[in-house]
Scaffold this motif. Structure first.
Motif, PDB file in Angstrom:
ATOM      1  N   ALA A  43     -56.555  18.111 -88.438  1.00 39.25           N
ATOM      2  CA  ALA A  43     -58.051  17.565 -88.717  1.00 39.25           C
ATOM      3  C   ALA A  43     -58.009  16.495 -87.482  1.00 39.25           C
ATOM      4  CB  ALA A  43     -58.015  16.752 -90.018  1.00 39.25           C
ATOM      5  N   SER A  44     -56.998  15.796 -86.989  1.00 37.59           N
ATOM      6  CA  SER A  44     -57.153  14.781 -85.789  1.00 37.59           C
ATOM      7  C   SER A  44     -57.471  15.369 -84.362  1.00 37.59           C
ATOM      8  CB  SER A  44     -55.765  13.926 -85.897  1.00 37.59           C
ATOM      9  OG  SER A  44     -54.782  14.804 -85.218  1.00 37.59           O
ATOM     10  N   GLY A  45     -56.933  16.616 -84.291  1.00 35.24           N
ATOM     11  CA  GLY A  45     -57.259  17.253 -83.107  1.00 35.24           C
ATOM     12  C   GLY A  45     -58.717  17.647 -82.936  1.00 35.24           C
ATOM     13  N   VAL A  46     -59.279  18.120 -84.120  1.00 36.19           N
ATOM     14  CA  VAL A  46     -60.720  18.895 -84.322  1.00 36.19           C
ATOM     15  C   VAL A  46     -61.435  17.549 -84.145  1.00 36.19           C
ATOM     16  CG1 VAL A  46     -62.348  19.674 -85.778  1.00 36.19           C
ATOM     17  CG2 VAL A  46     -60.107  20.616 -85.714  1.00 36.19           C
ATOM     18  N   THR A  47     -61.238  16.293 -84.771  1.00 39.75           N
ATOM     19  CA  THR A  47     -62.040  15.296 -84.687  1.00 39.75           C
ATOM     20  C   THR A  47     -62.089  14.589 -83.372  1.00 39.75           C
ATOM     21  OG1 THR A  47     -61.611  14.670 -86.911  1.00 39.75           O
ATOM     22  CG2 THR A  47     -62.389  12.788 -85.443  1.00 39.75           C
ATOM     23  N   GLU A  48     -60.952  14.696 -82.427  1.00 40.85           N
ATOM     24  CA  GLU A  48     -61.007  14.268 -81.176  1.00 40.85           C
ATOM     25  C   GLU A  48     -61.870  15.090 -80.246  1.00 40.85           C
ATOM     26  OE1 GLU A  48     -57.747  13.166 -77.649  1.00 40.85           O
ATOM     27  OE2 GLU A  48     -57.041  13.798 -79.668  1.00 40.85           O
ATOM     28  N   ARG A  49     -61.785  16.397 -80.467  1.00 40.83           N
ATOM     29  CA  ARG A  49     -62.426  17.188 -79.489  1.00 40.83           C
ATOM     30  C   ARG A  49     -63.693  17.493 -79.856  1.00 40.83           C
ATOM     31  NH1 ARG A  49     -61.456  22.469 -79.402  1.00 40.83           N
ATOM     32  NH2 ARG A  49     -60.283  22.792 -81.405  1.00 40.83           N
ATOM     33  N   PHE A  50     -64.320  17.313 -81.183  1.00 41.86           N
ATOM     34  CA  PHE A  50     -65.770  17.560 -81.713  1.00 41.86           C
ATOM     35  C   PHE A  50     -66.619  16.437 -81.640  1.00 41.86           C
ATOM     36  CE2 PHE A  50     -64.389  21.880 -82.004  1.00 41.86           C
ATOM     37  CZ  PHE A  50     -65.241  22.681 -81.757  1.00 41.86           C
ATOM     38  N   THR A  51     -65.895  15.277 -81.907  1.00 42.04           N
ATOM     39  CA  THR A  51     -66.694  13.896 -81.980  1.00 42.04           C
ATOM     40  C   THR A  51     -67.848  13.549 -80.933  1.00 42.04           C
ATOM     41  OG1 THR A  51     -65.346  13.196 -83.583  1.00 42.04           O
ATOM     42  CG2 THR A  51     -66.807  11.453 -82.474  1.00 42.04           C
ATOM     43  N   PRO A  52     -67.417  13.955 -79.450  1.00 44.32           N
ATOM     44  CA  PRO A  52     -68.233  13.759 -78.414  1.00 44.32           C
ATOM     45  C   PRO A  52     -69.486  14.587 -78.574  1.00 44.32           C
ATOM     46  CG  PRO A  52     -66.048  13.679 -77.726  1.00 44.32           C
ATOM     47  CD  PRO A  52     -65.916  14.288 -78.995  1.00 44.32           C
ATOM     48  N   LEU A  53     -69.323  15.827 -79.031  1.00 47.36           N
ATOM     49  CA  LEU A  53     -70.399  16.849 -79.176  1.00 47.36           C
ATOM     50  C   LEU A  53     -71.467  16.404 -80.383  1.00 47.36           C
ATOM     51  CD1 LEU A  53     -72.146  19.315 -78.781  1.00 47.36           C
ATOM     52  CD2 LEU A  53     -70.385  20.569 -80.494  1.00 47.36           C
ATOM     53  N   THR A  54     -70.814  15.911 -81.543  1.00 50.06           N
ATOM     54  CA  THR A  54     -71.691  15.443 -82.385  1.00 50.06           C
ATOM     55  C   THR A  54     -72.500  14.198 -82.067  1.00 50.06           C
ATOM     56  OG1 THR A  54     -69.886  14.343 -83.610  1.00 50.06           O
ATOM     57  CG2 THR A  54     -70.728  16.595 -84.506  1.00 50.06           C
ATOM     58  N   ASP A  55     -71.824  13.164 -81.216  1.00 49.06           N
ATOM     59  CA  ASP A  55     -72.583  12.157 -80.787  1.00 49.06           C
ATOM     60  C   ASP A  55     -73.596  12.434 -79.826  1.00 49.06           C
ATOM     61  OD1 ASP A  55     -70.602  10.591 -82.168  1.00 49.06           O
ATOM     62  OD2 ASP A  55     -69.564  10.075 -80.413  1.00 49.06           O
ATOM     63  N   TYR A  56     -73.480  13.550 -78.939  1.00 48.49           N
ATOM     64  CA  TYR A  56     -74.358  13.950 -78.179  1.00 48.49           C
ATOM     65  C   TYR A  56     -75.574  14.665 -78.822  1.00 48.49           C
ATOM     66  CZ  TYR A  56     -76.435  17.875 -75.085  1.00 48.49           C
ATOM     67  OH  TYR A  56     -77.343  18.455 -74.379  1.00 48.49           O
ATOM     68  N   LEU A  57     -75.318  15.482 -79.830  1.00 44.77           N
ATOM     69  CA  LEU A  57     -76.444  16.147 -80.655  1.00 44.77           C
ATOM     70  C   LEU A  57     -77.250  14.940 -81.242  1.00 44.77           C
ATOM     71  CD1 LEU A  57     -74.372  19.220 -82.040  1.00 44.77           C
ATOM     72  CD2 LEU A  57     -76.140  19.187 -80.448  1.00 44.77           C
ATOM     73  N   THR A  58     -76.567  13.881 -82.044  1.00 45.51           N
ATOM     74  CA  THR A  58     -77.162  12.953 -82.443  1.00 45.51           C
ATOM     75  C   THR A  58     -78.360  12.323 -81.582  1.00 45.51           C
ATOM     76  OG1 THR A  58     -75.247  12.245 -83.944  1.00 45.51           O
ATOM     77  CG2 THR A  58     -77.023  10.573 -83.397  1.00 45.51           C
ATOM     78  N   LYS A  59     -77.921  12.104 -80.395  1.00 43.07           N
ATOM     79  CA  LYS A  59     -78.749  11.459 -79.270  1.00 43.07           C
ATOM     80  C   LYS A  59     -79.803  12.421 -78.920  1.00 43.07           C
ATOM     81  CE  LYS A  59     -78.544   9.724 -74.596  1.00 43.07           C
ATOM     82  NZ  LYS A  59     -77.530   9.609 -73.066  1.00 43.07           N
ATOM     83  N   GLN A  60     -79.542  13.532 -78.712  1.00 40.91           N
ATOM     84  CA  GLN A  60     -80.486  14.621 -78.404  1.00 40.91           C
ATOM     85  C   GLN A  60     -81.536  15.193 -79.279  1.00 40.91           C
ATOM     86  OE1 GLN A  60     -79.528  14.434 -74.514  1.00 40.91           O
ATOM     87  NE2 GLN A  60     -80.574  16.208 -75.000  1.00 40.91           N
ATOM     88  N   LEU A  61     -81.063  15.186 -80.516  1.00 40.94           N
ATOM     89  CA  LEU A  61     -81.895  15.537 -81.603  1.00 40.94           C
ATOM     90  C   LEU A  61     -82.663  14.459 -82.218  1.00 40.94           C
ATOM     91  CD1 LEU A  61     -79.544  18.261 -83.570  1.00 40.94           C
ATOM     92  CD2 LEU A  61     -81.416  18.577 -81.697  1.00 40.94           C
TER      93      LEU A  61
END
Length: 302
Positions: A43-61
């Protein structure tokens, strides 16, 4: 007095107003979007890799996108089937399974390898210093699979073994599901299993290479004794009944990430893959057929 120019300007203003209203409508209905990931690693590996993407999507959407790491593949499938997961990262077989169980979803982006290909392989690892040279050498030994809905970690292995005339539960001493690709490798590392199936793109990228970069395993400590034919790469999918404007914004965000936030994309794949490309459900028809084949094998066994 109304003239053609006035009418065109009025129509344009109405279109802008309608577009803004539509955006407000879907934002009111979707104050939060849930983005789920199948558990290919810890789980920690997934969080580290994908959190920047969800932050980016929050900003874009312009609406909050929350990352959810599922306990197993079935949780992502059920979450999308119930409409509780809006966007999901799948493996091919789990995506096909979601379609087969009635999830109203649409694949929209596919992963692309560094060389531009859109496929990967299922490989069987053993320890490099083990005596095993082929699958036949593993008779009576312990085998690790990944998850019942894993493509490279279950369905392709079972299909391939069947073609060899091997019934896994009779041929191997024990067949266990490790729960994730990382856990399967660790089971071989610790001696719980003598061999484990896993995903492998090429010599440059695989689950084992990622584990090596994280200090979890050494690539040269393992040897591949089986490699499948190429499998279509993993998709991202969203709920089919979401507003067209929202789905368009999601696609735009994904396909413009190289211009808007390349670092977020590279964090996911550690610079080892090309940008996503568009895809649709038709690309996974062969995987649906693979799932059906494996389902028939299970029925015969029971």
């Amino acid at each position: 007095m109304l003239n053609r120019r006035t009418l065109i300007a009025a129509a344009a203003a109405l279109a802008v107003s309608a577009g803004a209203a539509a955006a407000q409508d879907w934002k009111a209905k979707y104050p939060e979007l849930v983005f789920a990931i199948i558990p290919a690693e810890n789980a920690s590996g997934v969080t580290e890799r994908f959190t920047p993407l969800t932050d980016y999507l929050t900003k874009q959407l312009g609406t909050k996108v929350t990352l959810r790491i599922a306990n197993d593949y079935a949780a992502v499938i059920e979450g999308q089937r119930a409409g509780n997961i809006h966007i999901a990262s799948y493996g091919p077989s789990s995506f096909a399974r979601a379609l087969m169980t009635g999830a109203k979803i649409e694949a929209f982006a596919i992963e692309v390898n560094a060389d531009g290909t859109k496929g990967y392989h299922s490989v069987l690892y053993v320890k490099a210093d083990s005596p095993y040279k082929s699958i036949e050498d593993l008779k009576g030994k312990n085998l690790c699979l990944v998850d019942p809905n894993s493509t490279s970690g279950n369905n392709v292995p079972r299909f391939s073994l069947n073609k060899m005339g091997i019934k896994p539960d009779e041929f191997f001493g024990k067949v266990v599901y490790a729960g994730s690709h990382e856990n399967a490798v660790i089971a071989v590392q610790q001696g719980t299993c003598d061999a484990a199936f896993n995903w492998w793109n090429d010599e440059q990228e695989s689950n084992l290479k990622r584990m090596e970069r994280k200090g979890m395993a050494k690539y040269d400590d393992y040897r591949i004794i089986f490699k499948s034919d190429q499998i279509v790469n993993s998709p991202y999918a969203y709920l089919a009944d979401m507003p067209a404007e929202l789905k368009a914004k999601i696609r735009d965000a994904f396909f413009s990430i190289d211009k808007n936030d390349k670092a977020a994309f590279d964090k996911i794949y550690e610079g080892k893959q090309q940008m996503w490309q568009p895809v649709d459900n038709e690309s996974y028809v062969s995987i649906i057929e693979l799932n059906k084949f494996v389902d028939e094998l299970r029925k015969k066994k029971s």
